[in-house]
Design an enzyme around this catalytic site. Structure first.
Site, PDB file in Angstrom:
ATOM      1  N   PHE A 168       0.812  -1.228   0.000  1.00 33.72           N
ATOM      2  CA  PHE A 168       0.000   0.000   0.000  1.00 33.72           C
ATOM      3  C   PHE A 168       0.837   1.266   0.000  1.00 33.72           C
ATOM      4  CE2 PHE A 168       0.882  -0.124   4.570  1.00 33.72           C
ATOM      5  CZ  PHE A 168       1.082   1.215   4.848  1.00 33.72           C
TER       6      PHE A 168
ATOM      7  N   LYS B  23      -0.918  -7.124  -9.260  1.00 37.94           N
ATOM      8  CA  LYS B  23      -1.926  -7.185  -8.191  1.00 37.94           C
ATOM      9  C   LYS B  23      -1.573  -6.079  -7.194  1.00 37.94           C
ATOM     10  CE  LYS B  23      -3.024  -8.324  -4.505  1.00 37.94           C
ATOM     11  NZ  LYS B  23      -3.480  -7.347  -3.489  1.00 37.94           N
TER      12      LYS B  23
ATOM     13  N   GLU C 140      -4.841  -4.085  -1.832  1.00 33.53           N
ATOM     14  CA  GLU C 140      -6.289  -3.854  -1.712  1.00 33.53           C
ATOM     15  C   GLU C 140      -6.579  -2.577  -0.933  1.00 33.53           C
ATOM     16  OE1 GLU C 140      -4.396  -5.985  -0.288  1.00 33.53           O
ATOM     17  OE2 GLU C 140      -5.259  -6.973   1.459  1.00 33.53           O
TER      18      GLU C 140
ATOM     19  N   SER D 238       5.231  -7.035   3.452  1.00 34.65           N
ATOM     20  CA  SER D 238       5.749  -7.418   4.767  1.00 34.65           C
ATOM     21  C   SER D 238       6.559  -8.709   4.666  1.00 34.65           C
ATOM     22  CB  SER D 238       4.593  -7.614   5.743  1.00 34.65           C
ATOM     23  OG  SER D 238       3.757  -8.643   5.255  1.00 34.65           O
TER      24      SER D 238
ATOM     25  N   CYS E 256       9.808   1.397   3.843  1.00 33.10           N
ATOM     26  CA  CYS E 256      10.724   0.343   4.267  1.00 33.10           C
ATOM     27  C   CYS E 256      12.138   0.867   4.460  1.00 33.10           C
ATOM     28  CB  CYS E 256      10.729  -0.777   3.238  1.00 33.10           C
ATOM     29  SG  CYS E 256      11.356  -0.215   1.659  1.00 33.10           S
TER      30      CYS E 256
ATOM     31  N   GLU F 233       9.173  -4.342  13.380  1.00 31.92           N
ATOM     32  CA  GLU F 233       8.822  -3.260  12.443  1.00 31.92           C
ATOM     33  C   GLU F 233       7.477  -2.674  12.860  1.00 31.92           C
ATOM     34  OE1 GLU F 233       7.536  -4.147   8.356  1.00 31.92           O
ATOM     35  OE2 GLU F 233       8.788  -2.482   7.698  1.00 31.92           O
TER      36      GLU F 233
HETATM   37  P1  NAD Z   1       1.437  -6.711   3.059  1.00 30.03           P
HETATM   38  O1  NAD Z   1       2.462  -7.767   3.125  1.00 30.03           O
HETATM   39  O2  NAD Z   1       0.324  -6.748   4.039  1.00 30.03           O
HETATM   40  O3  NAD Z   1       0.747  -6.704   1.606  1.00 30.03           O
HETATM   41  C1  NAD Z   1       1.513  -6.659   0.420  1.00 30.03           C
HETATM   42  C2  NAD Z   1       0.731  -7.344  -0.697  1.00 30.03           C
HETATM   43  O4  NAD Z   1       0.532  -8.711  -0.354  1.00 30.03           O
HETATM   44  C3  NAD Z   1      -0.643  -6.747  -0.934  1.00 30.03           C
HETATM   45  O5  NAD Z   1      -0.863  -6.666  -2.318  1.00 30.03           O
HETATM   46  C4  NAD Z   1      -1.588  -7.758  -0.278  1.00 30.03           C
HETATM   47  O6  NAD Z   1      -2.838  -7.832  -0.906  1.00 30.03           O
HETATM   48  C5  NAD Z   1      -0.850  -9.068  -0.439  1.00 30.03           C
HETATM   49  N1  NAD Z   1      -1.108 -10.033   0.638  1.00 30.03           N
HETATM   50  C6  NAD Z   1      -1.441  -9.766   1.931  1.00 30.03           C
HETATM   51  N2  NAD Z   1      -1.540 -10.919   2.635  1.00 30.03           N
HETATM   52  C7  NAD Z   1      -1.273 -11.931   1.773  1.00 30.03           C
HETATM   53  C8  NAD Z   1      -1.194 -13.351   1.910  1.00 30.03           C
HETATM   54  N3  NAD Z   1      -1.440 -13.963   3.066  1.00 30.03           N
HETATM   55  N4  NAD Z   1      -0.870 -14.079   0.824  1.00 30.03           N
HETATM   56  C9  NAD Z   1      -0.619 -13.477  -0.350  1.00 30.03           C
HETATM   57  N5  NAD Z   1      -0.682 -12.137  -0.549  1.00 30.03           N
HETATM   58  C10 NAD Z   1      -0.997 -11.363   0.506  1.00 30.03           C
HETATM   59  O7  NAD Z   1       2.213  -5.312   3.132  1.00 30.03           O
HETATM   60  P2  NAD Z   1       1.613  -3.843   3.211  1.00 30.03           P
HETATM   61  O8  NAD Z   1       1.010  -3.625   4.564  1.00 30.03           O
HETATM   62  O9  NAD Z   1       0.793  -3.541   2.012  1.00 30.03           O
HETATM   63  O10 NAD Z   1       2.938  -2.964   3.059  1.00 30.03           O
HETATM   64  C11 NAD Z   1       3.784  -2.647   4.146  1.00 30.03           C
HETATM   65  C12 NAD Z   1       4.948  -3.601   4.242  1.00 30.03           C
HETATM   66  O11 NAD Z   1       5.667  -3.609   3.013  1.00 30.03           O
HETATM   67  C13 NAD Z   1       5.968  -3.205   5.296  1.00 30.03           C
HETATM   68  O12 NAD Z   1       6.399  -4.343   5.965  1.00 30.03           O
HETATM   69  C14 NAD Z   1       7.094  -2.580   4.496  1.00 30.03           C
HETATM   70  O13 NAD Z   1       8.358  -2.615   5.119  1.00 30.03           O
HETATM   71  C15 NAD Z   1       7.056  -3.433   3.277  1.00 30.03           C
HETATM   72  N6  NAD Z   1       7.698  -2.783   2.144  1.00 30.03           N
HETATM   73  C16 NAD Z   1       8.922  -3.251   1.775  1.00 30.03           C
HETATM   74  C17 NAD Z   1       9.588  -2.639   0.735  1.00 30.03           C
HETATM   75  C18 NAD Z   1      10.958  -3.113   0.340  1.00 30.03           C
HETATM   76  O14 NAD Z   1      11.458  -2.644  -0.652  1.00 30.03           O
HETATM   77  N7  NAD Z   1      11.587  -4.027   1.065  1.00 30.03           N
HETATM   78  C19 NAD Z   1       9.005  -1.563   0.043  1.00 30.03           C
HETATM   79  C20 NAD Z   1       7.740  -1.124   0.435  1.00 30.03           C
HETATM   80  C21 NAD Z   1       7.086  -1.755   1.494  1.00 30.03           C
END
Ligand code: NAD
Length: 483
Positions: free
Chosen positions: A147, A171, A174, A224, A279, A374
């Site tokens: 997001f 994808k 959401e 994450s 991140c 985090e």
């Molecule tokens: P998230 O992991 O909750 O969601 C990321 C994506 O995964 C979304 O599209 C979501 O729909 C999907 N998703 C969620 N649960 C899932 C599951 N069980 N199985 C498959 N897909 C699933 O992350 P978020 O809250 O959207 O974003 C924040 C996180 O992203 C933080 O931990 C941040 O550090 C990380 N992030 C990392 C980087 C990097 O470059 N390392 C960059 C940006 C964000």
């Protein structure tokens, strides 16, 4: 209210698995709806993408680049409108939302140079024998994005994967699906053939259906650590190529000889930018020796931020509650609250939004929740250290490995941190050490699963196969068994 459907066959198509409402983190108000595709729709979309990919890969790279060149013009024309929408669905300030898009456009500019990079080469390797390598597209590739950067993170991968001749299935999160409509519209206006970009919404079901689809050859994920591991395991169990970037807990090491102004601004901006939801945000300040004057500067700058204008909102009510509870837990465990974001007032007219001001916690113990988990919000945990060795040991004890920075005027100390940091990215007097093109972005340890980086030169191998062709046309009289 914006309606966001799925971009299938180059047509915005209503998903058959229901709709969800999208709320603005700034106002709490409903700003759009998003429809989710059925498994039959996902299958049809990916089958179509596979057909479209073949003719896209057959087009000369210069033709593919022309579309991306036009895309750049359109994205720049639409930058303000995209930034406005991004800000309203992600909670960012307008300036942050615009800056994120511009960073994504930098990757697009890198992708425009792909035709001049190592797409192929040929050498006579023996008498009368030549060897050639060609970079070829994989086919249909997929990307699952978080997001917090609704335009930048997708643009890390889209231009490169598409320039190399792949079809791309996206994808989006959401929580921030609306920006995807504007980006896909820009691709379509630029002349990208139908099916080369597909946008499928939803959560875990959509993600799993995409990963499992036999036509999908590679999966990039950013989000994450918990989900990065799941996605990486699922894709690689199927023998697919995967690169999954996860969460972070970034450290900044502050030394008494650091420039006061540089460190005050750099550290404050790092933990407050995007309301700490990035991140690369500073999360733990390893304060070595007597640095109280520096900490005072950080407090001054962070205190000057205005919620709603110079600082954005937290993505959901639940995440805001989690942050408030984490701050309270740290306080109960003995932390001194130097700056208390819980007391910050919501901007006028936005009382229903998810607001939390910058928070600075002192005397945090290494190994505690505030030092290791985090939190993903504007919270800076200060851990006091007697010397640089102790600071480096604490940095190394955390499972993540995205970024570590040092603020000092000593070259040898900076070099020591650069060598010892257990992270993929290091900053010297820089609070957010994001490498810019052509350098690639990527952490190590629990911040990344898979090999290689997601942008820059190091991403080319992820999005392509390298084919080697060895040629001989005539038998050479002096040939050895090798030739
Ligand atoms: P998230 O992991 O909750 O969601 C990321 C994506 O995964 C979304 O599209 C979501 O729909 C999907 N998703 C969620 N649960 C899932 C599951 N069980 N199985 C498959 N897909 C699933 O992350 P978020 O809250 O959207 O974003 C924040 C996180 O992203 C933080 O931990 C941040 O550090 C990380 N992030 C990392 C980087 C990097 O470059 N390392 C960059 C940006 C964000």
């Amino acid at each position: 209210m914006l309606l966001c459907d799925n971009f299938i066959h180059g047509v915005w198509t209503k998903g058959e698995s229901g709709t969800e409402t999208v709320h603005s983190p700034q106002t709490g108000k409903a700003i759009g709806t998003v429809s989710q595709p059925s498994s039959a729709q996902i299958d049809a979309a990916i089958q179509f993408a596979a057909k479209a990919q073949k003719s896209w890969a057959d087009a000369p790279v210069k033709e593919r680049s022309k579309v991306l060149f036009d895309l750049r013009t359109i994205l720049l024309r639409e930058a303000d409108a995209i930034a406005k929408l991004k800000a309203s669905e992600s909670g960012k300030t307008f300036d942050e939302a615009r800056a994120g898009l511009m960073k994504g456009i930098e990757v697009l500019e890198f992708a425009l140079a792909i035709q001049n990079l190592d797409l192929g080469g040929r050498l006579e390797i023996s008498r009368g024998v030549s060897c050639e390598f060609r970079r070829e597209a994989l086919g249909v590739v997929a990307s699952i994005t978080p997001f917090n950067f609704p335009a930048m993170v997708p643009l890390w991968t889209m231009p490169i994967a598409i320039a190399l001749g792949n079809a791309y299935v996206w994808k989006p999160s959401e929580k921030t699906p609306l920006t995807a409509k504007k980006i896909a519209d820009a691709f379509q206006e630029a002349g990208l053939p139908a099916g080369v970009l597909t946008v499928l919404h939803g959560g875990v079901n959509t993600v799993n259906a995409i990963i499992d689809h036999p036509q999908v050859k590679a999966v990039a994920f950013v989000g994450s650590t918990k989900v990065a591991k799941l996605v990486y395991q699922r894709a690689t169990n199927l023998g697919k190529r995967a690169l999954a970037l996860g969460g972070a807990k970034n450290h900044i090491i502050l030394l008494p000889d650091a420039n006061l102004e540089l460190s005050g601004a750099g550290i404050s901006d790092s933990f407050t930018g995007c309301a700490g939801q990035r991140c690369m945000a500073a999360s733990v300040l390893l304060a070595v020796g007597q640095v109280d004057a520096h900490i005072e500067k950080i407090i001054q700058r962070a205190s000057s931020l205005q919620l709603g204008s110079t600082m954005g909102a937290i993505i959901t009510k639940a995440q805001k509650e989690f942050l408030v509870e984490a701050i309270t837990r740290a306080e109960k465990a003995g932390a001194k609250v130097l700056l208390d974001g819980r007391k910050a007032k919501a901007p006028a007219g936005m009382e229903e939004g998810n607001w939390l001001g910058p928070t600075i916690l002192d005397n945090i113990q290494p190994g505690s929740e505030a030092a290791t988990i985090e939190l993903f919000g504007p919270v800076l945990s200060i851990v006091r250290c007697k010397d640089i060795s102790e600071a480096l040991a604490i940095e190394a004890s955390v499972e993540y490995g995205n970024a570590c920075s040092v603020f000092t005027s000593s070259g040898p100390i900076a070099e020591r941190v650069a060598k010892a940091a257990t992270t993929g990215m290091v900053g010297i007097n820089i609070g957010v050490p994001v490498p810019r093109e052509p350098f690639s972005f990527g952490g190590i340890n629990a911040s990344k699963f898979g090999h290689g980086d997601i942008t820059g030169h190091h991403s080319l191998d992820f999005w392509s196969n390298v084919k080697k062709i060895t040629v001989k046309w005539e038998k050479q009289s002096d040939s050895t068994w090798m030739s």
